[in-house]
Design a protein around this motif. Structure first.
Motif, PDB file in Angstrom:
ATOM      1  N   PRO A 283       0.814  -1.221   0.000  1.00  0.00           N
ATOM      2  CA  PRO A 283       0.000   0.000   0.000  1.00  0.00           C
ATOM      3  C   PRO A 283       0.847   1.271   0.000  1.00  0.00           C
ATOM      4  O   PRO A 283       1.981   1.283   0.479  1.00  0.00           O
ATOM      5  CB  PRO A 283      -0.802  -0.116   1.299  1.00  0.00           C
ATOM      6  N   ASP A 284       0.267   2.329  -0.573  1.00  0.00           N
ATOM      7  CA  ASP A 284       0.874   3.647  -0.437  1.00  0.00           C
ATOM      8  C   ASP A 284       0.077   4.445   0.595  1.00  0.00           C
ATOM      9  O   ASP A 284      -0.783   3.893   1.282  1.00  0.00           O
ATOM     10  CB  ASP A 284       0.947   4.372  -1.793  1.00  0.00           C
ATOM     11  N   ASP A 285       0.363   5.712   0.706  1.00  0.00           N
ATOM     12  CA  ASP A 285      -0.320   6.548   1.711  1.00  0.00           C
ATOM     13  C   ASP A 285      -1.496   7.314   1.118  1.00  0.00           C
ATOM     14  O   ASP A 285      -2.000   8.257   1.730  1.00  0.00           O
ATOM     15  CB  ASP A 285       0.671   7.546   2.324  1.00  0.00           C
ATOM     16  N   HIS A 286      -1.947   6.924  -0.078  1.00  0.00           N
ATOM     17  CA  HIS A 286      -2.993   7.693  -0.754  1.00  0.00           C
ATOM     18  C   HIS A 286      -4.169   6.817  -1.171  1.00  0.00           C
ATOM     19  O   HIS A 286      -4.896   7.141  -2.111  1.00  0.00           O
ATOM     20  CB  HIS A 286      -2.402   8.385  -1.990  1.00  0.00           C
ATOM     21  N   GLY A 287      -4.348   5.680  -0.485  1.00  0.00           N
ATOM     22  CA  GLY A 287      -5.484   4.827  -0.790  1.00  0.00           C
ATOM     23  C   GLY A 287      -5.267   3.879  -1.954  1.00  0.00           C
ATOM     24  O   GLY A 287      -6.218   3.201  -2.390  1.00  0.00           O
TER      25      GLY A 287
ATOM     26  N   GLU B  87      -7.892  -4.720   8.858  1.00  0.00           N
ATOM     27  CA  GLU B  87      -8.215  -5.626   9.957  1.00  0.00           C
ATOM     28  C   GLU B  87      -7.036  -6.516  10.328  1.00  0.00           C
ATOM     29  O   GLU B  87      -7.010  -7.096  11.413  1.00  0.00           O
ATOM     30  CB  GLU B  87      -9.419  -6.500   9.566  1.00  0.00           C
ATOM     31  N   ALA B  88      -6.056  -6.631   9.399  1.00  0.00           N
ATOM     32  CA  ALA B  88      -4.819  -7.394   9.646  1.00  0.00           C
ATOM     33  C   ALA B  88      -5.103  -8.812  10.119  1.00  0.00           C
ATOM     34  O   ALA B  88      -4.504  -9.299  11.076  1.00  0.00           O
ATOM     35  CB  ALA B  88      -3.926  -6.650  10.649  1.00  0.00           C
ATOM     36  N   ARG B  89      -6.081  -9.483   9.443  1.00  0.00           N
ATOM     37  CA  ARG B  89      -6.333 -10.879   9.784  1.00  0.00           C
ATOM     38  C   ARG B  89      -6.623 -11.652   8.491  1.00  0.00           C
ATOM     39  O   ARG B  89      -7.004 -11.069   7.471  1.00  0.00           O
ATOM     40  CB  ARG B  89      -7.493 -11.000  10.750  1.00  0.00           C
TER      41      ARG B  89
ATOM     42  N   ARG C   6      -7.356   0.062  -6.272  1.00  0.00           N
ATOM     43  CA  ARG C   6      -7.348   0.894  -5.084  1.00  0.00           C
ATOM     44  C   ARG C   6      -7.486  -0.004  -3.854  1.00  0.00           C
ATOM     45  O   ARG C   6      -7.779  -1.193  -3.960  1.00  0.00           O
ATOM     46  CB  ARG C   6      -8.515   1.896  -5.123  1.00  0.00           C
ATOM     47  N   GLN C   7      -7.291   0.578  -2.686  1.00  0.00           N
ATOM     48  CA  GLN C   7      -7.481  -0.163  -1.433  1.00  0.00           C
ATOM     49  C   GLN C   7      -8.978  -0.192  -1.118  1.00  0.00           C
ATOM     50  O   GLN C   7      -9.510   0.714  -0.478  1.00  0.00           O
ATOM     51  CB  GLN C   7      -6.705   0.499  -0.305  1.00  0.00           C
ATOM     52  N   HIS C   8      -9.653  -1.230  -1.614  1.00  0.00           N
ATOM     53  CA  HIS C   8     -11.088  -1.332  -1.363  1.00  0.00           C
ATOM     54  C   HIS C   8     -11.450  -2.799  -1.191  1.00  0.00           C
ATOM     55  O   HIS C   8     -10.661  -3.706  -1.446  1.00  0.00           O
ATOM     56  CB  HIS C   8     -11.890  -0.717  -2.511  1.00  0.00           C
ATOM     57  N   GLY C   9     -12.678  -3.052  -0.750  1.00  0.00           N
ATOM     58  CA  GLY C   9     -13.189  -4.398  -0.632  1.00  0.00           C
ATOM     59  C   GLY C   9     -12.333  -5.295   0.248  1.00  0.00           C
ATOM     60  O   GLY C   9     -11.904  -4.913   1.335  1.00  0.00           O
ATOM     61  N   ILE C  10     -12.092  -6.518  -0.238  1.00  0.00           N
ATOM     62  CA  ILE C  10     -11.331  -7.506   0.520  1.00  0.00           C
ATOM     63  C   ILE C  10      -9.899  -7.038   0.753  1.00  0.00           C
ATOM     64  O   ILE C  10      -9.322  -7.262   1.830  1.00  0.00           O
ATOM     65  CB  ILE C  10     -11.321  -8.867  -0.210  1.00  0.00           C
ATOM     66  N   LEU C  11      -9.307  -6.372  -0.250  1.00  0.00           N
ATOM     67  CA  LEU C  11      -7.931  -5.886  -0.105  1.00  0.00           C
ATOM     68  C   LEU C  11      -7.839  -4.912   1.070  1.00  0.00           C
ATOM     69  O   LEU C  11      -6.917  -4.987   1.890  1.00  0.00           O
ATOM     70  CB  LEU C  11      -7.457  -5.213  -1.392  1.00  0.00           C
ATOM     71  N   ALA C  12      -8.789  -3.994   1.149  1.00  0.00           N
ATOM     72  CA  ALA C  12      -8.786  -3.033   2.249  1.00  0.00           C
ATOM     73  C   ALA C  12      -8.980  -3.740   3.592  1.00  0.00           C
ATOM     74  O   ALA C  12      -8.350  -3.379   4.595  1.00  0.00           O
ATOM     75  CB  ALA C  12      -9.887  -1.997   2.029  1.00  0.00           C
TER      76      ALA C  12
ATOM     77  N   GLY D  68       2.005  -5.333   3.416  1.00  0.00           N
ATOM     78  CA  GLY D  68       1.303  -5.640   2.180  1.00  0.00           C
ATOM     79  C   GLY D  68       0.180  -6.631   2.411  1.00  0.00           C
ATOM     80  O   GLY D  68      -0.034  -7.132   3.522  1.00  0.00           O
ATOM     81  N   ALA D  69      -0.565  -6.901   1.329  1.00  0.00           N
ATOM     82  CA  ALA D  69      -1.650  -7.873   1.353  1.00  0.00           C
ATOM     83  C   ALA D  69      -1.324  -8.962   0.335  1.00  0.00           C
ATOM     84  O   ALA D  69      -1.148  -8.687  -0.855  1.00  0.00           O
ATOM     85  CB  ALA D  69      -2.977  -7.203   1.005  1.00  0.00           C
ATOM     86  N   LEU D  70      -1.213 -10.202   0.807  1.00  0.00           N
ATOM     87  CA  LEU D  70      -0.878 -11.352  -0.038  1.00  0.00           C
ATOM     88  C   LEU D  70      -2.124 -12.215  -0.179  1.00  0.00           C
ATOM     89  O   LEU D  70      -2.760 -12.558   0.824  1.00  0.00           O
ATOM     90  CB  LEU D  70       0.253 -12.155   0.616  1.00  0.00           C
TER      91      LEU D  70
END
Length: 381
Positions: free
Chosen positions: A50-54, A88-90, A77-83, A129-131
């Motif tokens: 992720p960056d700092d701008h969504g 939530e970090a889980r 963008r950072q939305h849905g499941i990726l967000a 990151g999100a894997l």
């Protein structure tokens, strides 16, 4: 792991070794994604930083062809499941991602995905990151997810090691940026000293020529000729410094092409002949290519500015399992032992540090009046 304990452990070990082998952030991300997809036998895998701008500063995928990836369009963008994974970090394990209430759709060229397994890559409290993986290559239980609890546990282990590898790669890149900044500062200092001295001499000589032009035209002519010489030397200093200040295009062009271009410019900028040959060298890891380039630049700097050489030869070739760089000049040479005792190392300490930093060696052969040869050997290539 359906392959059994022995083969499964070997696969995990191979993946972890592959991640630790890379120092560039982009290479680490690609290795993480490819390893995760192979280990869990999924059709698709991706990792977003992720960056700092969504949005995402980097987004790496495996299982999607280049043409399809271009057709998908801009980075998500950072939305849905990726967000959700980032915030939530889980872990998120879903039978069908399209039926999840957080699902917000995807571009028309995006591949169809159903069962889904994703989790955050974390370093302490920081989410790096999100894997995630999609479409397990197996028979799905009716109404259930193809990814199992064992898969989730395996991906969690991989993500923990991925965080270490990614953090190390980031530290390496920051260290390299600092080294480049120090190098540019050194070159700027040298540029100021060298060109300032030349311009000061140029001004004094021009003033002398002006004073002599009426009462001694012959001497004035001689002074003006010296003005021309000093101006040419100042131009050479400027051109050489500008060449060194340009960032090396190693990522785009590779070591051989970058060295060849660098040496062609130096050959034009200096009165000495500078030549380059390369034989059988393949791509090396980024750290080794940078070390070889920097050693070549330092050796060329010494030869062209201090040795009085008429010809400088640079060669790059194979020797057994390694790659050898040689920079040879026909200049004034020096006594290496005297130089060490006097503390005037002409960049030799820096070159040795660069060589040893990538598991290589540096040797220097020089005799007063008989030129100098500097040789660096690095593993690989």
């Amino acid at each position: 792991m359906s392959q059994g304990p022995r083969s499964g452990l070997a696969a995990v070990s191979s993946a972890l070794l592959a991640m630790s082998r890379h120092l560039e952030v982009r290479d680490v991300l690609k290795t993480i994604v490819a390893s995760a997809r192979e280990l869990l036998d999924a059709q698709y895998a991706a990792l977003g930083v992720p960056d700092d701008h969504g949005g995402f500063a980097q987004f790496v995928v495996d299982g999607v062809g280049e043409e399809q990836w271009k057709a998908i369009g801009p980075l998500p963008r950072q939305h849905g499941i990726l967000a959700a994974m980032l915030q939530e970090a889980r872990p998120q394990r879903l039978a069908d991602v399209r039926k999840d209430p957080r699902f917000e759709g995807w571009p028309s060229a995006h591949p169809e995905m159903s069962d889904f397994l994703g989790l955050p890559v974390r370093d302490g409290d920081e989410v790096l990151g999100a894997l995630f993986l999609a479409n397990k290559n197996c028979a799905k239980p009716r109404g259930g997810c193809g990814f199992t609890e064992d898969d989730e546990e395996l991906l969690s282990i991989l993500a923990q090691h991925a965080a270490i590898a990614l953090t190390n790669a980031r530290l390496y890149e920051r260290s390299r940026e600092l080294t480049i900044a120090e190098e540019r500062s050194r070159l700027a200092h040298e540029l100021h000293d060298a060109v300032s001295q030349k311009l000061f001499s140029l001004r004094l000589t021009a003033q002398a020529a002006t004073a002599l032009v009426d009462r001694d035209p012959a001497r004035a002519k001689g002074e003006l000729q010296q003005v021309a010489v000093l101006a040419a030397e100042a131009a050479d200093e400027l051109r050489a410094a500008v060449v060194e200040l340009r960032p090396a295009a190693l990522d785009e062009d590779g070591l051989v092409a970058t060295l060849r271009t660098h040496i062609q410019v130096l050959d034009r900028a200096h009165t000495a002949r500078v030549t380059f040959t390369s034989r059988g060298v393949r791509a090396l890891p980024a750290a080794q290519e940078e070390a070889l380039l920097r050693v070549a630049q330092e050796a060329l700097h010494n030869a062209l500015r201090h040795s009085g050489a008429q010809h400088v030869e640079v060669s790059l070739g194979k020797r057994g399992p390694g790659t050898v760089l040689r920079v040879t000049d026909d200049g004034g040479g020096f006594d290496p032992t005297t130089v060490r005792r006097a503390g005037r190392h002409l960049g030799l300490v820096s070159m040795r540090d660069r060589a040893s930093g990538v598991g290589g060696t540096l040797t220097v052969e020089s005799v007063p009046g008989k030129g100098t040869t500097i040789e660096m050997e690095a593993p690989g290539g």
